[in-house]
Scaffold this active site. Structure first.
Site, PDB file in Angstrom:
ATOM      1  N   GLY A 209       0.812  -1.231   0.000  1.00  7.77           N
ATOM      2  CA  GLY A 209       0.000   0.000   0.000  1.00  7.77           C
ATOM      3  C   GLY A 209       0.836   1.269   0.000  1.00  7.77           C
ATOM      4  O   GLY A 209       0.309   2.348   0.273  1.00  7.77           O
ATOM      5  N   GLU A 212       2.046   4.568  -5.523  1.00 12.19           N
ATOM      6  CA  GLU A 212       0.952   5.237  -6.224  1.00 12.19           C
ATOM      7  C   GLU A 212       0.274   4.226  -7.148  1.00 12.19           C
ATOM      8  O   GLU A 212       0.865   3.179  -7.486  1.00 12.19           O
ATOM      9  CB  GLU A 212       1.506   6.395  -7.062  1.00 12.19           C
ATOM     10  CG  GLU A 212       2.123   7.502  -6.246  1.00 12.19           C
ATOM     11  CD  GLU A 212       1.156   8.102  -5.236  1.00 12.19           C
ATOM     12  OE1 GLU A 212       0.104   8.596  -5.625  1.00 12.19           O
ATOM     13  OE2 GLU A 212       1.469   8.052  -4.023  1.00 12.19           O
ATOM     14  N   LYS A 227       5.856  16.854  -3.682  1.00 13.05           N
ATOM     15  CA  LYS A 227       6.058  17.106  -2.239  1.00 13.05           C
ATOM     16  C   LYS A 227       7.030  18.264  -2.016  1.00 13.05           C
ATOM     17  O   LYS A 227       6.839  19.076  -1.098  1.00 13.05           O
ATOM     18  CB  LYS A 227       6.550  15.827  -1.553  1.00 13.05           C
ATOM     19  CG  LYS A 227       5.449  14.778  -1.448  1.00 13.05           C
ATOM     20  CD  LYS A 227       5.995  13.417  -1.074  1.00 13.05           C
ATOM     21  CE  LYS A 227       4.864  12.407  -0.919  1.00 13.05           C
ATOM     22  NZ  LYS A 227       5.325  11.011  -0.880  1.00 13.05           N
TER      23      LYS A 227
END
Ligand SMILES: NC(=O)C1=CN([C@@H]2O[C@H](COP(=O)(O)OP(=O)(O)OC[C@H]3O[C@@H](n4cnc5c(N)ncnc54)[C@H](O)[C@@H]3O)[C@@H](O)[C@H]2O)C=CC1
Ligand SMILES: N[C@@H](CC=O)C(=O)O
Length: 362
Positions: A209, A212, A227
């Protein structure tokens, strides 16, 4: 007790984990935080939409595997996500946006956030697209509508980097930020260092998980580029676009390069940075670097990430913690909801129909 009704947009790893938190720890959280949470709408590209203004029973949804969930045929369910209708019309207090990050133009998440703010709903989002690419405009829209947009999870998942800078480093002059800001690529580099195959490590990061929906965004540095833009814009007051941030990912680093580096006491890391120049501008980049083993970022391993703030009065202040993970990122949404509650508790009490007097419940 005060209650916030939520609409979850996107029901993948992160929003499912938020639903799990609410289902499993809702009462405990309510006791501790002084407000209750209830999910009244969920939309998802694959599952469709589900609305129950009295509160969705989350347990059966969470018992169904992510790929198997289909809302069509359920009461209040529809095969179509109906995002715009749900976001604008369903009476929710907070919209939690956790659909795919689109590094090109941020859509459709930018529209999801805009619809919510225009409808007078608070937004919490882990989606980097709207924040990096349209953050300024969306924050202005939120102010105009008297609501909040919170996005702690857009940088380092639940690790409180943005709120640390905003709340705990105020009064300092921050001259730059540097860090490891992508859990997937850091995890992959570590696994290849341990002898794993690159593609197998990508698959592992997907299964855990971290990655992307399209892991190219992790591996080629697009995710860190967004970011870095968010950090530069929020912390250094810049107004960067993607073309202002030099970007190189880790796909050009071979297993041989990684082994050679280890033999020389070095470690490859994908490093993002933004530095204020003396003319007031900001230089920003993301690129792999072979760091000496005693460099403070060299020991940041696996999905762990770190951001170092260079300040005038304290020198370097580093925040380190998980950079990815479903539950870790769901915590970011919870921390956003707490921030919304702290900022708007009084307005909610005055205007919301969702305030339930404690006395009514004895
Ligand atoms: N997983 C992580 O560790 C972190 C994720 N994020 C961001 O959070 C967001 C969600 O991440 P995950 O849950 O891991 O992704 P995911 O890929 O597991 O889930 C995304 C969900 O959104 C749904 N979706 C996509 N487009 C949609 C649309 N137009 N309308 C309705 N539903 C739509 C998909 O069907 C999917 O179920 C992404 O933007 C990601 O970049 C941020 C920090 C960490
Ligand atoms: N794919 C991202 C998730 C968080 O933003 C990562 O690996 O860091």
């Amino acid at each position: 007790m005060r209650r916030y009704d939520l609409a979850l947009i996107g029901f993948g790893g992160v929003n499912r984990a938020l639903a799990e938190l609410i289902a499993e720890r809702g009462d405990e959280l309510a006791d501790e935080l002084g407000f209750a949470l209830r999910v009244v709408a969920i939309t998802d590209l694959r599952a469709g939409s589900l609305v129950d203004v009295e509160g969705i029973d989350l347990a059966p949804l969470l018992a169904t595997g992510p790929g198997e969930l289909a809302f069509a045929g359920m009461e209040g369910g529809n095969a179509d996500p109906r995002n715009e209708w749900v976001i604008r019309e369903v009476p929710a207090d907070i919209v939690a946006e956790a659909t795919f990050t689109n590094p090109a133009d941020g859509e459709p998440a930018v529209s999801h956030v805009r619809w919510a703010l225009e409808a007078g709903k608070h937004v919490c989002t882990t989606n980097k697209g709207p924040v990096a690419l349209r953050g300024r405009e969306l924050k202005e829209l939120a102010v105009r509508h008297g609501v909040s947009i919170e996005f702690e999870g857009a940088v380092l998942s639940g690790t409180p980097v943005l709120r640390t800078a905003e709340r705990l480093l105020s009064g300092l002059r921050i001259t730059g930020v540097e860090g490891i800001m992508n859990g997937t690529s850091n995890f992959i580099l570590g696994r290849v260092e341990d002898g794993a195959d690159f593609e197998a490590a990508v698959k592992e990061a997907q299964d855990l998980g971290y990655a992307e929906a399209d892991p190219t965004a992790d591996v080629e540095g697009h995710d860190v580029q967004l970011k870095v833009m968010i950090l530069a814009n929020e912390v250094l007051g810049a107004d960067l676009r993607p073309e202002d941030v030099f970007r190189e990912g880790i796909s050009g680093i071979t297993a041989e390069d990684i082994k050679d580096a280890v033999d020389k006491g070095l470690r490859w890391k994908l490093v993002g940075s933004a530095t204020r120049r003396s003319d007031g501008g900001v230089d920003a980049r993301v690129a792999p670097m072979a760091l000496p083993a005693d460099h403070p970022l060299a020991g940041i391993a696996g999905p762990l990430n770190a951001v170092a703030f260079r300040t005038d009065l304290l020198g370097t202040v580093t925040v380190s913690g998980p950079g990815a993970g479903r539950i870790e990122t769901a915590y970011a949404l919870l921390s956003d909801i707490i921030a919304i509650h702290q900022r708007h508790a009084n307005d909610a009490a005055a205007s919301s129909g969702h305030v339930v007097e404690e006395a009514l419940h004895g």
